[in-house]
Enzyme design. Structure first.
Site, PDB file in Angstrom:
ATOM      1  N   THR A 238      25.688   4.773 -43.140  1.00 23.65           N
ATOM      2  CA  THR A 238      26.033   3.404 -43.506  1.00 23.65           C
ATOM      3  C   THR A 238      26.578   3.394 -44.927  1.00 23.65           C
ATOM      4  O   THR A 238      26.426   4.370 -45.667  1.00 23.65           O
ATOM      5  CB  THR A 238      24.800   2.483 -43.365  1.00 23.65           C
ATOM      6  OG1 THR A 238      25.163   1.133 -43.674  1.00 23.65           O
ATOM      7  CG2 THR A 238      23.664   2.913 -44.284  1.00 23.65           C
ATOM      8  N   CYS A 239      27.244   2.306 -45.314  1.00 23.65           N
ATOM      9  CA  CYS A 239      27.786   2.190 -46.670  1.00 23.65           C
ATOM     10  C   CYS A 239      28.019   0.712 -46.965  1.00 23.65           C
ATOM     11  O   CYS A 239      27.181  -0.114 -46.616  1.00 23.65           O
ATOM     12  CB  CYS A 239      29.078   3.013 -46.806  1.00 23.65           C
ATOM     13  SG  CYS A 239      30.392   2.524 -45.670  1.00 23.65           S
ATOM     14  N   GLY A 240      29.135   0.362 -47.578  1.00 24.62           N
ATOM     15  CA  GLY A 240      29.434  -1.040 -47.846  1.00 24.62           C
ATOM     16  C   GLY A 240      30.092  -1.737 -46.678  1.00 24.62           C
ATOM     17  O   GLY A 240      29.744  -2.864 -46.336  1.00 24.62           O
ATOM     18  N   TRP A 267      26.665  -2.657 -45.140  1.00 23.07           N
ATOM     19  CA  TRP A 267      26.032  -3.663 -46.003  1.00 23.07           C
ATOM     20  C   TRP A 267      26.764  -5.001 -46.009  1.00 23.07           C
ATOM     21  O   TRP A 267      26.170  -6.053 -46.286  1.00 23.07           O
ATOM     22  CB  TRP A 267      25.862  -3.152 -47.438  1.00 23.07           C
ATOM     23  CG  TRP A 267      24.780  -3.920 -48.121  1.00 23.07           C
ATOM     24  CD1 TRP A 267      24.915  -4.929 -49.035  1.00 23.07           C
ATOM     25  CD2 TRP A 267      23.365  -3.791 -47.891  1.00 23.07           C
ATOM     26  NE1 TRP A 267      23.690  -5.430 -49.385  1.00 23.07           N
ATOM     27  CE2 TRP A 267      22.714  -4.746 -48.703  1.00 23.07           C
ATOM     28  CE3 TRP A 267      22.586  -2.968 -47.074  1.00 23.07           C
ATOM     29  CZ2 TRP A 267      21.322  -4.886 -48.725  1.00 23.07           C
ATOM     30  CZ3 TRP A 267      21.209  -3.094 -47.095  1.00 23.07           C
ATOM     31  CH2 TRP A 267      20.602  -4.046 -47.916  1.00 23.07           C
TER      32      TRP A 267
END
Length: 279
Positions: A238-240, A267
């Site tokens: 996962t990330c932004g 996110w």
């Protein structure tokens, strides 16, 4: 070397091969104040087509560049001249951190396995003074049949359920300040922090800052071990907004990890959901 990554030497030698296609997947968030399409129009690797992750996306979804329907993906890549039987080589203008890995993951999600990243991307290509052009390519439509691989994708409900189940490791590719909620987010979200139980492996730690190439695999493996990631257990990255998560997914793939998925909403979704727990 894995067939998922190619060198600038290899690509230059194969640019005119009938089964090789080159894709510029450059992308920047608005905060960067750069226009990747204009930069592509000014100069790109000869024959490269431009892949816009905000256009080849589910535009009905308010979240950024979410995966499109298989029919839309197939239609758009056909028009770019990308299809079955091609070896697709993807690059971006940062080397790794833009969207080359995202587009690599998208092709694999839609069933096209013969896709590779150009190590070092456009910065290395330019530094080595290799050929560029500003001519728009004239691709011929190429048949592309999507075969969706659902194992490569996770959605909000699956990631939330995994907090309790703990079957998969959640690995966050954002910088430590964003992971810890001490630095501002790039996306308009209500809350900062991270998914409970997730570990932090900033994608930038996997890239040679000067060369813009992926670090040697032994160094990447050491960084993965230091983050506490078990290579024998499934991983959700996962990330932004689901872009740099694919850098971590790509690195794990190169190391032979067979069970890695990407949380597409990342996110940008999690940080706005009232029902999303935050650590």
């Amino acid at each position: 070397m894995s067939n998922a990554i190619v060198t600038t030497d290899w690509l230059e030698a194969h640019l005119k091969a009938p089964d090789v296609r080159v894709v510029d997947a450059s992308y920047y968030p608005k905060i960067a104040n750069r226009n990747p399409r204009e930069e592509y129009d000014a100069e790109h690797i000869p024959g490269a087509v431009f892949f816009d992750i905000d256009d080849i996306a589910d535009q009905a979804n308010p979240l950024p560049h979410m995966l499109p329907a298989p029919e839309k993906f197939a239609s758009r890549v056909r028009k770019l001249g990308l299809g079955n039987g091609h070896k697709i080589v993807v690059y971006d203008t940062t080397g790794f951190a833009s969207a080359a890995c995202r587009v690599w993951w998208m092709f694999r999600y839609f069933g096209h396995r013969d896709v590779a990243i150009l190590d070092g991307g456009f910065p290395k290509w330019l530094r080595e003074q290799r050929a560029v052009e500003d001519m728009p390519p004239m691709p011929r439509d190429r048949h592309f049949i999507p075969h969706v691989n659902h194992t490569l994708l996770r959605d909000f409900d699956q990631v939330k359920a995994n907090i309790e189940l703990g079957r998969e490791q959640t690995v966050d590719a954002r910088a430590a300040g964003r992971f810890n909620g001490t630095d501002p987010e790039l996306w308009p979200v209500k809350k900062g922090g991270h998914i409970p139980g997730s570990v932090n492996l900033p994608f930038a730690d996997l890239i040679d800052e000067r060369e813009r190439t992926l670090k040697p695999l032994d160094q990447i493996k050491a960084r993965i071990d230091a983050a506490g990631i078990d290579m024998h257990k499934p991983v959700i990255t996962t990330c932004g907004s689901g872009v740099t998560a694919c850098v971590v997914a790509f690195a794990l793939h190169l190391l032979g990890h067979q069970d890695v998925s990407v949380y597409d909403g990342s996110w940008a979704e999690w940080g706005n959901r009232d029902d999303a727990p935050v650590a």
